[in-house]
Design an enzyme around this catalytic site. Structure first.
Site, PDB file in Angstrom:
ATOM      1  N   HIS A 104     -41.094  23.566   6.595  1.00 33.70           N
ATOM      2  CA  HIS A 104     -40.065  23.267   7.582  1.00 33.70           C
ATOM      3  C   HIS A 104     -39.926  21.659   7.627  1.00 33.70           C
ATOM      4  CE1 HIS A 104     -41.619  26.926   9.258  1.00 33.70           C
ATOM      5  NE2 HIS A 104     -40.437  27.306   9.741  1.00 33.70           N
ATOM      6  N   GLY A 106     -41.092  15.822  21.346  1.00 34.34           N
ATOM      7  CA  GLY A 106     -40.614  17.045  21.440  1.00 34.34           C
ATOM      8  C   GLY A 106     -39.117  16.976  20.905  1.00 34.34           C
ATOM      9  N   ARG A 138     -35.308  11.713  20.015  1.00 33.43           N
ATOM     10  CA  ARG A 138     -36.237  10.771  20.782  1.00 33.43           C
ATOM     11  C   ARG A 138     -36.890  10.337  19.480  1.00 33.43           C
ATOM     12  NH1 ARG A 138     -38.258  11.481  26.800  1.00 33.43           N
ATOM     13  NH2 ARG A 138     -36.188  10.956  27.625  1.00 33.43           N
ATOM     14  N   ARG A 157     -33.531  21.696   9.934  1.00 35.83           N
ATOM     15  CA  ARG A 157     -33.152  22.320  11.199  1.00 35.83           C
ATOM     16  C   ARG A 157     -32.884  21.003  12.235  1.00 35.83           C
ATOM     17  NH1 ARG A 157     -35.551  27.765  12.318  1.00 35.83           N
ATOM     18  NH2 ARG A 157     -36.032  28.605  10.222  1.00 35.83           N
ATOM     19  N   ARG A 193     -48.883  13.068  20.909  1.00 34.69           N
ATOM     20  CA  ARG A 193     -47.684  13.531  21.321  1.00 34.69           C
ATOM     21  C   ARG A 193     -46.976  12.582  22.419  1.00 34.69           C
ATOM     22  NH1 ARG A 193     -44.432  16.630  23.883  1.00 34.69           N
ATOM     23  NH2 ARG A 193     -44.865  17.278  26.202  1.00 34.69           N
ATOM     24  N   ILE A 194     -45.949  12.259  22.163  1.00 38.85           N
ATOM     25  CA  ILE A 194     -45.270  11.410  23.452  1.00 38.85           C
ATOM     26  C   ILE A 194     -44.085  12.307  24.026  1.00 38.85           C
ATOM     27  CG2 ILE A 194     -45.818   9.242  22.805  1.00 38.85           C
ATOM     28  CD1 ILE A 194     -43.223   8.985  20.914  1.00 38.85           C
ATOM     29  N   GLY A 195     -44.320  12.466  25.218  1.00 41.37           N
ATOM     30  CA  GLY A 195     -43.521  13.735  26.076  1.00 41.37           C
ATOM     31  C   GLY A 195     -43.112  13.444  27.561  1.00 41.37           C
ATOM     32  N   SER A 196     -42.545  14.299  28.293  1.00 38.62           N
ATOM     33  CA  SER A 196     -42.540  14.428  29.520  1.00 38.62           C
ATOM     34  C   SER A 196     -43.304  15.384  30.073  1.00 38.62           C
ATOM     35  CB  SER A 196     -40.809  14.518  29.851  1.00 38.62           C
ATOM     36  OG  SER A 196     -40.592  15.836  29.463  1.00 38.62           O
ATOM     37  N   GLU A 241     -46.951  20.262  30.945  1.00 40.37           N
ATOM     38  CA  GLU A 241     -45.890  20.364  29.873  1.00 40.37           C
ATOM     39  C   GLU A 241     -46.144  21.614  28.964  1.00 40.37           C
ATOM     40  OE1 GLU A 241     -48.870  20.287  27.639  1.00 40.37           O
ATOM     41  OE2 GLU A 241     -47.754  18.734  26.484  1.00 40.37           O
ATOM     42  N   GLU A 262     -47.143  21.718  25.363  1.00 42.70           N
ATOM     43  CA  GLU A 262     -47.495  21.488  23.826  1.00 42.70           C
ATOM     44  C   GLU A 262     -49.141  20.778  23.647  1.00 42.70           C
ATOM     45  OE1 GLU A 262     -44.532  19.719  25.055  1.00 42.70           O
ATOM     46  OE2 GLU A 262     -43.141  21.147  23.953  1.00 42.70           O
ATOM     47  N   SER A 273     -41.450  13.359  34.368  1.00 47.83           N
ATOM     48  CA  SER A 273     -40.054  13.304  34.575  1.00 47.83           C
ATOM     49  C   SER A 273     -39.449  14.134  35.687  1.00 47.83           C
ATOM     50  CB  SER A 273     -39.437  13.916  33.327  1.00 47.83           C
ATOM     51  OG  SER A 273     -39.977  15.177  33.152  1.00 47.83           O
ATOM     52  N   ASP A 274     -40.407  14.699  36.408  1.00 46.08           N
ATOM     53  CA  ASP A 274     -39.933  15.824  37.493  1.00 46.08           C
ATOM     54  C   ASP A 274     -41.368  16.040  38.328  1.00 46.08           C
ATOM     55  OD1 ASP A 274     -39.773  17.386  34.942  1.00 46.08           O
ATOM     56  OD2 ASP A 274     -40.419  18.722  36.514  1.00 46.08           O
ATOM     57  N   ARG A 277     -35.381   7.937  32.805  1.00 48.09           N
ATOM     58  CA  ARG A 277     -36.254   8.722  31.771  1.00 48.09           C
ATOM     59  C   ARG A 277     -36.388   7.643  30.441  1.00 48.09           C
ATOM     60  NH1 ARG A 277     -36.452  14.661  30.684  1.00 48.09           N
ATOM     61  NH2 ARG A 277     -36.195  15.636  32.659  1.00 48.09           N
TER      62      ARG A 277
END
Ligand code: HPA
Length: 247
Positions: A4, A20, A24, A43, A87-90, A179, A181, A203-204, A217
């Site tokens: 992949h 994710g 970003r 992809r 990992r950097i996420g929300s 989250e 992941e 984020s919420d 955000r």
């Protein structure tokens, strides 16, 4: 190339940030890294390698959820020799004390996914962050005056649930935020003897249904990228300026 990821061996750094959203990944690479080069478009899951304060680092989109991040993390570890994955996420807060824009540093990650029940034949495994990355991220966040929380997160398989109150059960056991992941990232890194950490901005809120605006955000994402880069690269806020912090 791996199944992949369309990169050659050596194209990807040992240190990889994992948002994710592939856009970003592009944003982080273009805004923060020097000499960023795109190594993957397969992809649309963009991946870039560049340098942060002189340290080679990659940023690879993972998609959402445990199956998607597992594909990328497996290939990064097995086919590209990556060793430090951040990992950097929300995330969605499930505690009143965890407010919008706060940073959640995941010490451990619970899950409602079956992936580790399958892997461990029905027994429970407790995926946790790499201690050194975790301790450094907490110290840097405190030094920067960021509002942050360190503890357990829930990596859920479902964003939309039939029972809108399902999160409350986890919240009752101290889970800070939801989250999708971290649990898989920690498990796969542990199996490979690699280091992993997940940092998320809130984020919420599942508690009061508030949400960050798009602009909010973006600005909290910037703070988190800088924190993640200094954590993963062992750099300090005032070591040689990167693009985001100086001319
Ligand atoms: N649930 C799962 N993942 C999330 C959420 C949420 O409420 N918010 C941001 N990522």
């Amino acid at each position: 190339m791996s199944v992949h990821i369309g990169a050659e061996k050596g194209d990807i750094a040992e240190i990889v940030l994992l948002p994710g959203d592939p856009l970003r990944a592009e944003f982080a690479a273009k805004e923060f890294l020097d000499d960023a080069v795109c190594y993957n478009e397969v992809r649309g899951m963009l991946g870039y390698t560049g340098t942060w304060k002189g340290v080679r680092v990659s940023v690879q989109g993972t998609g959402m959820g445990i199956p998607s991040i597992s594909i990328y993390v497996n290939e990064l570890l097995r086919d590209y020799g990556c060793r430090t994955l951040l990992r950097i996420g929300s995330c969605g807060s499930c505690q009143e004390s965890v407010a919008l824009r706060d940073v959640v540093i995941a010490m451990s990650a619970s899950t409602d996914s079956a992936h580790n029940r399958l892997r461990f034949a029905g027994m429970d495994y407790a995926p946790c962050a790499d201690y050194h990355l975790f301790a450094r991220a907490c110290a840097l966040a405190a030094e920067r005056g960021l509002r942050f929380h360190a503890g357990n997160v829930l990596s859920s398989d479902t964003f939309y649930q039939d029972d809108p109150n399902a999160w409350k059960h986890w919240a009752g056991y101290g889970v800070l935020a939801v989250e999708m992941e971290a649990n898989a990232l920690y498990t796969l890194a542990a199996r490979a003897g690699a280091s992993a950490l997940a940092i998320c901005t809130v984020s919420d809120s599942l508690v009061n249904r508030e949400q960050l605006s798009h602009r909010e955000r973006q600005s909290s994402f910037r703070e988190m990228i800088a924190l993640a880069l200094d954590t993963a690269c062992g750099t300090t806020p005032d070591s040689a300026a990167g693009k985001s912090s100086g001319p």
